[in-house]
Every structure is written in structure tokens, then in C-alpha cells.
Design an enzyme around this catalytic site. Structure first.
Site, short mmCIF file in Angstrom:
data_model
loop_
_atom_site.label_atom_id
_atom_site.label_comp_id
_atom_site.label_asym_id
_atom_site.label_seq_id
_atom_site.Cartn_x
_atom_site.Cartn_y
_atom_site.Cartn_z
N LYS A 47 0.80 -1.21 0.09
CA LYS A 47 -0.04 -0.04 0.03
C LYS A 47 0.82 1.27 0.03
O LYS A 47 0.81 2.15 -0.79
CB LYS A 47 -1.05 0.09 1.36
N ASP A 103 4.47 -7.16 9.54
CA ASP A 103 4.33 -5.92 8.97
C ASP A 103 5.62 -5.41 8.19
O ASP A 103 6.82 -5.61 8.85
CB ASP A 103 4.15 -4.69 10.23
N LYS A 110 14.38 7.94 11.14
CA LYS A 110 15.87 8.49 10.73
C LYS A 110 15.91 9.87 10.28
O LYS A 110 16.77 10.45 10.46
CB LYS A 110 15.92 7.47 9.23
N HIS A 164 16.97 -20.70 48.93
CA HIS A 164 18.06 -20.15 48.20
C HIS A 164 18.49 -21.13 47.14
O HIS A 164 19.71 -21.37 46.93
CB HIS A 164 19.23 -20.01 49.29
N PHE A 203 31.88 -37.49 40.14
CA PHE A 203 32.61 -38.33 40.74
C PHE A 203 33.44 -37.93 41.91
O PHE A 203 33.53 -36.89 42.32
CB PHE A 203 33.71 -38.91 39.80
N ASP A 212 37.86 -40.52 50.67
CA ASP A 212 37.36 -39.97 51.69
C ASP A 212 35.94 -39.90 52.30
O ASP A 212 35.62 -40.23 53.30
CB ASP A 212 38.36 -38.57 52.07
N ARG A 221 27.28 -37.03 34.72
CA ARG A 221 27.51 -35.86 35.65
C ARG A 221 26.54 -35.08 35.54
O ARG A 221 25.90 -34.64 34.64
CB ARG A 221 28.99 -35.29 35.57
#
Length: 512
Positions: free
Chosen positions: A63, A122, A134, A275, A461, A466, A508
């Protein structure tokens, strides 16, 4: 006579605005439905096709894309440009009123097809906005009906808008154009991104979000914060807040963590989060039965936490809460009068309803200095992962139930993460610590006597034996972990020495 061009999708306020412009001596040029709306209101309108000498084409797709329009918009305030317009029989356009097809509104409809979405992209409108913005040194561009009144005030009092006002309006127009294009790009590439191979990361990302909710503050009162989403009308997380105070920044983070966690369980499950870390997770025949089991995992830390349930919450569940202080509850639904019951007994507790479990599609982002990190979501073990027993003794059925539950639970705990479980409930959680043995010690301390005959899960892992030694002394009988350490043999040897069963998963689940 100054000329104004109207081409809008939203007709809000245009009749009154155009009437005032006509009274000030402006000529109104308008396209399609905009022109019809103004004509029906008794406003004299010059149709776009009269200016261009060309009727609408392609069912209205074309248009305003014509030199007679865009030369009138882009002409600078110079003798040369104005002489060129005059030589071609074109009048300058000094004001452009334009807003865009409702693309975002269309794609919000889950039933909208790609073809329907594309028809709401559009082209002419964006081009007019950008051209007018601009040339803000001469042209006033309006993309928001809320700005009509301030422009009228300037025209009536000063005879024109100021350069500063035109610049501000141009910035707003470019902002709308940018957000519009981002939304289109994000929509069109979304399916490709979601369905791409696991390591196929896109070269470019369009997030396309808008500010939806101002928050009182961020993690701390001195930090400003807001919630952003693709649909600026969406409530945080897409949930419906049924009661309670406004959600805070920290509430939203904890609710997200809780809902992600509870969505990973098929059976009735309750997760309590504080948290971003679960303090307790439990599954049972109902969420009412599961809640006290989850609470027992760490009742002290659960104070002021977030509760997530993956089944409808009823009055018995509310009664089971007892006197514990709860910041928020999130669930897929609530029984009759339960929300009113919660409002009466816990007026500040946020009550949220989440229609869908966490789907896990797509990616997650983390901000870092000067950039973003992006990764696919961790949705559990990858298809190639396999559980295998690596010790002399394999777990019995009861231990295996505890191990599988602990393994699922540990994936939602911050690293380094250790979870102790008995049956379908956690009894001790240690997470967010730089040392894995410290995480194990914390989980065992939380479990106390419940550590006896418990299963222990680790998100990564064990670098040394310990943690195994410490768990064995506490009465833990079985362990599940990814494996992959250079000292796996020593860790397995320690488990064998204490007659513990150990499962390696090969996957993992760090969570930072």
C-alpha cells in the site's frame, strides 16, 4: 498545508488526534482500514492511492511502499530536497502516525499456524517507522497512542514539535521496530533451535523479551530489578498468582528451582527449596503424605522456604503445614476453598498455580562479564548413560529404590552436591560447597541417625575415597555416582572394604 500520514493497526485515539490536526490546518493522508475509520468519523482524508497513483496490491500487502510516500517522509529540510519533491509533484510529509500488525498477539495463540503468523509480519509499517525516525530532524513519528496528547500540546503552543521531542519519539520508534524484528526472528528460528542436535548451538540468538513486572528490588534492597518475558502480560514463570504478596526477585528464582525439581518426578512429590537448593524432597501416595517426609529432611532450613507439589493441594495438605513459615506454594491446582484457607491462615504466603510441568525445552542462559553463556538444559541422564554395579556386592531392591531416588534428587542440588535418601525421601542434603567431602559431611550431619542404611548420591565423581570412608562410618550402605575419576579403583576398593554397594551412571550433573 502540513501533511500527516496515518497507517495504524491499533485505532486507539486516532479519531480525536486526527480531528485536532485538521483544526490546526493539517492534511490527513491515510491507508486502507485507517482511512475508512477516519472517513466514517467524518474526517476529510486523502487516500494513499491518490498520492501514489497506484491502488493496493497483493491483497493489501503493498500500500505505502512507493516513492511518493517515502520521498515525502525522507526529504531533508533543504532547498535541494524540497525542489526535487516539487519537480516530481510530491508533497513533504511532516508527521507519521504508525503502529504495527499484532504479530506478538497472534503467536500467543497456541493454535495459530505459521502461515497466520507470517501474515502478521508488517512490512510497510516498519518501513514507514524507520524512515520517519531516520529523518527526525524534520519529521515527527508516533508509534504509541500515549504520545498523541504531548505532540498536540507542542503543535498548539509552539507550532511544531521540538528537535528533542522528535528525537525521543524516533528512539521509541526504533525500539518498537527492533523488538518487533526480534520477536519475529525468535519465533521463526525457535523450532529449529529446539530440534537441533545437542551440540548444534545457533550462531545468533534473538531473545525478544519485554519488561513484564517491576520488582521491589533484586537480591538485595539496593539492587533494582524487573521481570522480562516474551509476552509482557505474562505473570512470572507463566504461573497464575492466586493469593499473597507480590513476588520478589528471590521468590521467582526459588519458585523456578522448586518447580523444575518437582516436575522431574512422576509420583506425588513435594520439594522444599531455600536459596535455590532443595532442603527436602519426598514422594508418597499423596502430596499430603509427602510433605512431612520432605520437611523432616531439614526442618530448620525449610523455614521461610518455597514448597512445590506436583499434585493438587487440598485442605489436608494445608493442615499438614502446621505452623511453619512458608514464603510461597506452587502446585498444578488447589481444592475447593483451599486458597481462601491459605489466605486466612497465611495472608502473606504467595499461592501460585502452574498448569503445566516444567517442559525443559530449549536453552538456559547465564550472564557473565561482557557476554552470555548458553547451554541446553539438563533434563536428566542422556540416552547413552547406563547404570552399572561395580562393587562385589550389588544393591538389593530396597537399596536400589533409594539409590534411584537419590540420583534423581541430587541433580537439583547445587554443586558440589551430596544427597542421602531412604526409600523415596531425602534424609540429608549437602550442596553448594567447594569440597565434596565437606558436602558429604554436611549431608550426613543433617541426616543424623537417618544416615544408617541410607543411600548416598553424588552429582560428580569422588576424587578421593575420603567421602566413602566418612559415609561408611555413618552407616550408609550404598552409593551412586557418575564415576570417571583417575582414582575410581581406589574409591571402589574403599566401598568393597566396607561392604557397600556402588552404582556408576556415567553421567555427571553439575549445577552451578
Amino acid at each position: 498545508m502540513p501533511r500527516a500520514l496515518f497507517s495504524v493497526s491499533s485505532k486507539q485515539g486516532i479519531v480525536g488526534f486526527a480531528n485536532e490536526l485538521v483544526r490546526l490546518g493539517w492534511e490527513i493522508v491515510a491507508s486502507g482500514g485507517t482511512g475508512q475509520t477516519l472517513t466514517d468519523a467524518g474526517i476529510a482524508v486523502t487516500k494513499v492511492e491518490r498520492v501514489t497513483g497506484q491502488g493496493e496490491m497483493l491483497g493489501g500487502r503493498v500500500k505505502t511502499l512507493h516513492p511518493a510516500i517515502h520521498s515525502g517522509i525522507l526529504a531533508r529540510d533543504t532547498t535541494e530536497d524540497f525542489d526535487e519533491l516539487a519537480a516530481n509533484g510530491i508533497a513533504p510529509i511532516s508527521l507519521v502516525v504508525c503502529n504495527l500488525y499484532p504479530f506478538n498477539e497472534t503467536i500467543r495463540d497456541p493454535d495459530a499456524s505459521v502461515e497466520e503468523a507470517i501474515e502478521r509480519i508488517d512490512i510497510g509499517g516498519v518501513t514507514m517507522l524507520r524512515a520517519a525516525a531516520k529523518n527526525f530532524s524534520r519529521v515527527t513519528v508516533l508509534c504509541d497512542p500515549l504520545d498523541y496528547s504531548s505532540v498536540l500540546v507542542a503543535l498548539k503552543t509552539e507550532g511544531n514539535t521540538s528537535l528533542a521531542q522528535r528525537r525521543d519519539l524516533a528512539v521509541k520508534a526504533f525500539e518498537q521496530s527492533r523488538d518487533y524484528d526480534e520477536a519475529i526472528h525468535a519465533y521463526l528460528c525457535e523450532s529449529d533451535v529446539v530440534e537441533a542436535p545437542d551440540r548444534d548451538m545457533p550462531e545468533g540468538i534473538s531473545i525478544g523479551v519485554q519488561r513484564s513486572h517491576e520488582l521491589r528490588y533484586g537480591e538485595n534492597p539496593h539492587q533494582a530489578a524487573a521481570y522480562y518475558t516474551r509476552n509482557d502480560e505474562d505473570a512470572p514463570l507463566g504461573a497464575d498468582q492466586l493469593a499473597g504478596r507480590q513476588l520478589s526477585y528471590n521468590n521467582i528464582l526459588d519458585l523456578d528451582a522448586a518447580w523444575r525439581s518437582v516436575s522431574g518426578f512422576d509420583e506425588p512429590t513435594v520439594v522444599i527449596v531455600k536459596h535455590l537448593n532443595p532442603t527436602g524432597i519426598a514422594s508418597a501416595e499423596s502430596v499430603t503424605e509427602a510433605f512431612p517426609l520432605a520437611l523432616e529432611s531439614d526442618a530448620k532450613s525449610a523455614f521461610g522456604g518455597i514448597i512445590a507439589a506436583n499434585r493438587m493441594v487440598d485442605s489436608d495438605f494445608v493442615a499438614a503445614l502446621g505452623s511453619i513459615f512458608v514464603e510461597a506454594i506452587i502446585a498444578p491446582g488447589y481444592g475447593y476453598d483451599v486458597v481462601q484457607q491459605l489466605q486466612t491462615s497465611r495472608k502473606n504466603c504467595r499461592v501460585l498455580q502452574m498448569a503445566q510441568p516444567f517442559s525443559g525445552g530449549g536453552f538456559e542462559f547465564r550472564s557473565v562479564m561482557a557476554g552470555l553463556l548458553m547451554q541446553r538444559l539438563d533434563l536428566g541422564d542422556p540416552p547413552q548413560a547406563r547404570m552399572r554395579s561395580v562393587t562385589r556386592r550389588s544393591p538389593n531392591d530396597a537399596e536400589m529404590e533409594s539409590l534411584v531416588f537419590a540420583w534423581k534428587a541430587v541433580q537439583h542440588v547445587k554443586s558440589n552436591a551430596i544427597v542421602l535418601a531412604r526409600g523415596r525421601r531425602t534424609v540429608g542434603i549437602g550442596g553448594g560447597l567447594p569440597s565434596r567431602v565437606d558436602a558429604a559431611e554436611l549431608a550426613i550431619k543433617k541426616a543424623a541417625s537417618e544416615a544408617t542404611n541410607a543411600a548416598m548420591a553424588s552429582d560428580a565423581f569422588f576424587p578421593f575415597p575420603d567421602s566413602i570412608e566418612f559415609a561408611a562410618r555413618a552407616g550408609v550402605t550404598c552409593v551412586i555416582q557418575p564415576g570417571g575419576s583417575i582414582r575410581d579403583a581406589q574409591v571402589i576398593e574403599a566401598a568393597d572394604y566396607h561392604d557397600m554397594a556402588m552404582i556408576l551412571t556415567g553421567a555427571r550433573h553439575f549445577r552451578h
